[in-house]
Design a protein around this motif. Structure first.
Motif, PDB file in Angstrom:
ATOM      1  N   THR A 185      35.364  44.003  33.753  1.00 22.81           N
ATOM      2  CA  THR A 185      36.331  43.052  33.204  1.00 22.81           C
ATOM      3  C   THR A 185      37.693  43.109  33.878  1.00 22.81           C
ATOM      4  OG1 THR A 185      36.948  44.667  31.495  1.00 22.81           O
ATOM      5  CG2 THR A 185      35.223  43.066  30.945  1.00 22.81           C
ATOM      6  N   LYS A 186      37.965  44.187  34.613  1.00 20.25           N
ATOM      7  CA  LYS A 186      39.285  44.310  35.225  1.00 20.25           C
ATOM      8  C   LYS A 186      39.242  45.344  36.336  1.00 20.25           C
ATOM      9  CE  LYS A 186      44.081  45.630  34.096  1.00 20.25           C
ATOM     10  NZ  LYS A 186      44.977  46.179  33.050  1.00 20.25           N
ATOM     11  N   LEU A 187      40.002  45.092  37.388  1.00 22.58           N
ATOM     12  CA  LEU A 187      40.239  46.084  38.428  1.00 22.58           C
ATOM     13  C   LEU A 187      41.719  46.444  38.393  1.00 22.58           C
ATOM     14  CD1 LEU A 187      38.103  44.676  41.394  1.00 22.58           C
ATOM     15  CD2 LEU A 187      37.531  46.545  39.834  1.00 22.58           C
ATOM     16  N   GLU A 188      42.009  47.716  38.246  1.00 22.09           N
ATOM     17  CA  GLU A 188      43.386  48.164  38.077  1.00 22.09           C
ATOM     18  C   GLU A 188      44.190  48.033  39.375  1.00 22.09           C
ATOM     19  OE1 GLU A 188      44.739  49.040  35.283  1.00 22.09           O
ATOM     20  OE2 GLU A 188      42.933  49.201  34.037  1.00 22.09           O
ATOM     21  N   GLU A 189      45.469  47.691  39.223  1.00 22.80           N
ATOM     22  CA  GLU A 189      46.422  47.763  40.327  1.00 22.80           C
ATOM     23  C   GLU A 189      47.192  49.068  40.152  1.00 22.80           C
ATOM     24  OE1 GLU A 189      48.803  44.279  40.583  1.00 22.80           O
ATOM     25  OE2 GLU A 189      47.090  42.919  40.726  1.00 22.80           O
ATOM     26  N   LYS A 190      47.107  49.949  41.145  1.00 18.65           N
ATOM     27  CA  LYS A 190      47.526  51.328  40.943  1.00 18.65           C
ATOM     28  C   LYS A 190      48.672  51.753  41.863  1.00 18.65           C
ATOM     29  CE  LYS A 190      43.444  53.009  41.942  1.00 18.65           C
ATOM     30  NZ  LYS A 190      42.757  51.773  42.384  1.00 18.65           N
ATOM     31  N   LEU A 191      49.310  52.841  41.468  1.00 14.59           N
ATOM     32  CA  LEU A 191      50.359  53.457  42.275  1.00 14.59           C
ATOM     33  C   LEU A 191      49.801  53.938  43.604  1.00 14.59           C
ATOM     34  CD1 LEU A 191      53.269  54.771  42.475  1.00 14.59           C
ATOM     35  CD2 LEU A 191      52.214  56.825  41.502  1.00 14.59           C
ATOM     36  N   GLY A 192      48.672  54.618  43.556  1.00 16.70           N
ATOM     37  CA  GLY A 192      48.064  55.182  44.761  1.00 16.70           C
ATOM     38  C   GLY A 192      46.567  54.941  44.787  1.00 16.70           C
TER      39      GLY A 192
END
Length: 336
Positions: free
Chosen positions: A138-145
């Motif tokens: 349902t979602k792909l995270e946008e991450k710091l690293g």
């Protein structure tokens, strides 16, 4: 561990999406029967690159894995398990579940409760094959690293899996075997996560020394500490931290390879590596100033990548509690 450290030295995000069993295979190895290991793990030795992933974390159950709300109910008419729940922060979840032309069929290991009233005793793990109806990323995270690695949220709505996809004995008994299977998975993988974090730290430290040398700053080993410059002391301190953390990883991995209980050593190596990775990359950015902060070089990326070592597969705080329980013999409730 050495191979993982070297891959992470190059790019820890890239290492995390390198085809292989990952946490999914580790869970099967820790909790599965010999027949299940043969059935589910053979694909990782095939011609097509394949990934496995583990779904444990939930919005209301992060480090407290015994509080998961995902449920598995047995449909006695079809002899299938019906899974319902929401999982978050699944490393490589998208590539392990969805179909990609150049990837083989992967799977998810989903942790769910078969008896909510039983608490930890009701926890079990299930192999959910890629493409199973009712399961959706349902979602792909946008991450710091670690941006090269996908981190997915996964929904399970009336997802049906065969009865024998419950890892361990197919007999449902009210014991803590299921929860112990989850912990055994972490005992095996936490030192490897620690190794990856140290690979990032080593890359940052080597870059720091290279840039210092280019500007005429050489580290004078062998001198008394009071005769060294502040930068020399800080670099040497970073090297000491890195070496001590690596030795802890090697001990934890050696114990796992030799079938020795390593819950204490596993968590200690994870705590140390998470702390060391953050400190070394931060110190390298600090010493190099604009060069460290600029996106012209990889140092700022390593700084961002390093922090995850202290978070996933058990936060630093949780692993410190594990260490305290192992050393002092206290229960989790006594340490709260």
């Amino acid at each position: 561990a050495a191979q993982i450290e070297m891959l992470a030295w190059g790019d820890v995000g890239f290492y995390l999406v390198t085809p292989g069993g990952g946490l999914g295979a580790a869970a099967v190895q820790a909790a599965g029967t010999p027949e299940q290991k043969a059935k589910f793990l053979a694909r990782f030795m095939g011609e097509k690159p394949t990934l496995g992933a583990m779904c444990m974390t939930e919005a209301g159950a992060g480090s407290d894995t015994s509080s998961i709300r995902t449920r598995a109910v047995l449909d006695e008419k079809t002899n299938e398990w019906i899974l319902n729940g929401e999982k978050i922060f699944v490393t490589a979840g998208d590539k392990a579940f969805n179909e990609y032309e150049k990837l083989g069929k992967g799977f998810l290991v989903v942790w769910a409760s078969i008896d909510p009233a039983a608490g930890r005793a009701g926890m079990r793990s299930f192999v959910v094959e890629g493409g199973t109806p009712g399961v959706k990323v349902t979602k792909l995270e946008e991450k710091l690293g670690i941006r090269a690695s996908d981190t997915a949220a996964i929904s399970l709505v009336d997802a049906r899996v065969p009865f024998d996809h419950i890892l361990g004995s197919p007999t449902v008994e009210k014991t803590t075997t299921g929860f112990k299977g989850a912990m055994a998975t972490f005992d095996a993988t936490r030192p490897l996560v620690a190794a990856s974090g140290l690979g990032v730290a080593r890359a940052a430290l080597e870059f720091l020394k290279e840039k210092l040398a280019e500007n005429g700053v050489e580290i004078r080993y062998g001198l008394p500490r009071q005769k060294l410059t502040n930068i020399e002391r800080e670099v040497i301190d970073c090297e000491i931290m890195l070496k001590s953390a690596w030795l802890m990883v090697l001990k934890a991995v050696w114990m796992a390879d030799n079938k020795q209980p390593n819950a204490l050593e596993s968590s200690m190596s994870k705590v140390k590596a998470g702390d060391v990775g953050t400190k070394i990359t931060q110190k390298a950015v600090e010493i190099l100033g604009p060069l460290g902060y600029s996106r012209e070089f990889l140092l700022e990326k390593w700084f961002r990548d390093a922090k995850i070592t202290d978070i996933y597969e058990g936060t630093g705080q949780i692993n410190r509690l594990v260490v305290a329980r192992q050393i002092l013999g206290y229960s989790g409730a006594e340490l709260r």
